[in-house]
Design an enzyme around this catalytic site. Sequence first.
Site, short mmCIF file in Angstrom:
data_model
loop_
_atom_site.label_atom_id
_atom_site.label_comp_id
_atom_site.label_asym_id
_atom_site.label_seq_id
_atom_site.Cartn_x
_atom_site.Cartn_y
_atom_site.Cartn_z
N ASP A 194 -7.99 40.55 -20.31
CA ASP A 194 -7.79 40.33 -21.74
C ASP A 194 -9.15 40.32 -22.43
O ASP A 194 -10.00 39.48 -22.12
CB ASP A 194 -7.08 38.99 -21.94
CG ASP A 194 -6.63 38.77 -23.38
OD1 ASP A 194 -7.02 39.56 -24.26
OD2 ASP A 194 -5.89 37.80 -23.61
N GLU A 220 -5.69 44.18 -21.97
CA GLU A 220 -5.07 43.48 -23.11
C GLU A 220 -6.02 43.37 -24.29
O GLU A 220 -7.18 42.96 -24.13
CB GLU A 220 -4.63 42.10 -22.64
CG GLU A 220 -3.98 41.24 -23.72
CD GLU A 220 -3.43 39.94 -23.14
OE1 GLU A 220 -3.12 39.89 -21.92
OE2 GLU A 220 -3.34 38.95 -23.90
N GLU A 246 0.07 39.95 -29.39
CA GLU A 246 0.10 38.52 -29.72
C GLU A 246 -0.32 38.26 -31.16
O GLU A 246 -0.06 37.18 -31.71
CB GLU A 246 -0.78 37.73 -28.75
CG GLU A 246 -2.26 37.99 -28.88
CD GLU A 246 -3.08 37.27 -27.82
OE1 GLU A 246 -3.08 37.74 -26.66
OE2 GLU A 246 -3.68 36.23 -28.12
N HIS A 296 3.53 36.93 -25.18
CA HIS A 296 2.37 36.03 -25.18
C HIS A 296 2.86 34.60 -25.24
O HIS A 296 3.78 34.27 -25.99
CB HIS A 296 1.49 36.32 -26.40
CG HIS A 296 0.30 35.43 -26.50
ND1 HIS A 296 0.20 34.40 -27.42
CD2 HIS A 296 -0.85 35.41 -25.78
CE1 HIS A 296 -0.98 33.80 -27.27
NE2 HIS A 296 -1.62 34.39 -26.28
#
Length: 368
Positions: A194, A220, A246, A296
């Site tokens: 991420d 991500e 998200e 998320h």
Amino acid sequence: MEITNVETVQLQYEMEEPWGLSRDREVGTRTAAIVVIDTDAGITGIGEGVGPEPYIVERIVEEKYAPRLVGEDPLDIEFLWQTLLTDDLYWDQKGQGVAAASGVDIALWDIAGKYYEEPVYRLLGGDAGGNGQLKAYASDLFWTDTDTMADRAAEYIDRGFAGVKTHLGRGIDADEERVAAIRDAIGDAALMVDMNCGYDRPEAFRAGQMLEEYDVYWYEEPLSPYNVDGLADLRRKLDVPIATGENEYTKWGFRELFEAGAVDYAMPDTMRCGGITEANKICTLAESFGVVCSPHCYTTGVGLAATMHVMAASPATQWLEFDPTDFPLYESLFASSLEVSDGQVSLPTDPGLGVQLDGATVDRYRLD
Ligand SMILES: [Mg+2]
């Protein structure tokens, strides 16, 4: 049944060790806005809105939404969603208004489950996976020294999780050092990376080429959520799946991502994107585009429960995001103990979400 009162409880936890994120960002507190809706039937619903500012969620819920909700039937969930989010007096397409409505929506589903005496996922269509469990990945590796990150990753795999997620984005060489060490520590387990929107397009492309060498499960938020074209471009050019979502809201926002071909793993946050009502629709939309939903979820036990019910009812979801630390606002908010074994989390079986506002926890962490 009528809604009699709507209020919000803000919780705050000061972390012993701040999270390290991309571009040298650090976060030292975890906050939550818990929405509580009372009814004249004696049923109370609990929800959560992730703003990210809990005081703004509180203001919107208590001053804007509560007057519209009191006196209404809490079982008319779709009508109330439309009232809050598409009423012609109040168009709020993205942002904290949607997050606040998400908290309300989740609390309404909790009321419905308690009223019908069923766990929420059974009201949404039942357990699509058929085994009463969700496969989870451990989501806790924040930026620190390489050895610590690799050791933690190995510990989570030893505990039975089949995947771990790490936060990178502080330069490609430093990122690679950590990815290589974590990959070495976890063998062939799934490794999610991420970037928390930390790179621009050229950097994100080079980082993605580096990640291709380490069999990364998904890449991500390499770019800002505004950069839908850039995400689609990375997805075309790189041999690593792209995850994002998200920071996106509602089915209309996700439709743009899907139509642009910008995402392999869509990550709607149930507490932000429009609640259980909207997350459920986003999962269906994803299914129609052949996109996997991996929502998320990095918040309290209330948000975890809401996420689990959404995931359980959809055939298009994979990988529950699970905080493997002993975060005090996690398990204490479940009505019955959370069963986690070999990286599988059992679905809550209590009516509604299966959560409670534990008095001692609220007393200790309440902010307002
Ligand atoms: Mg993320």
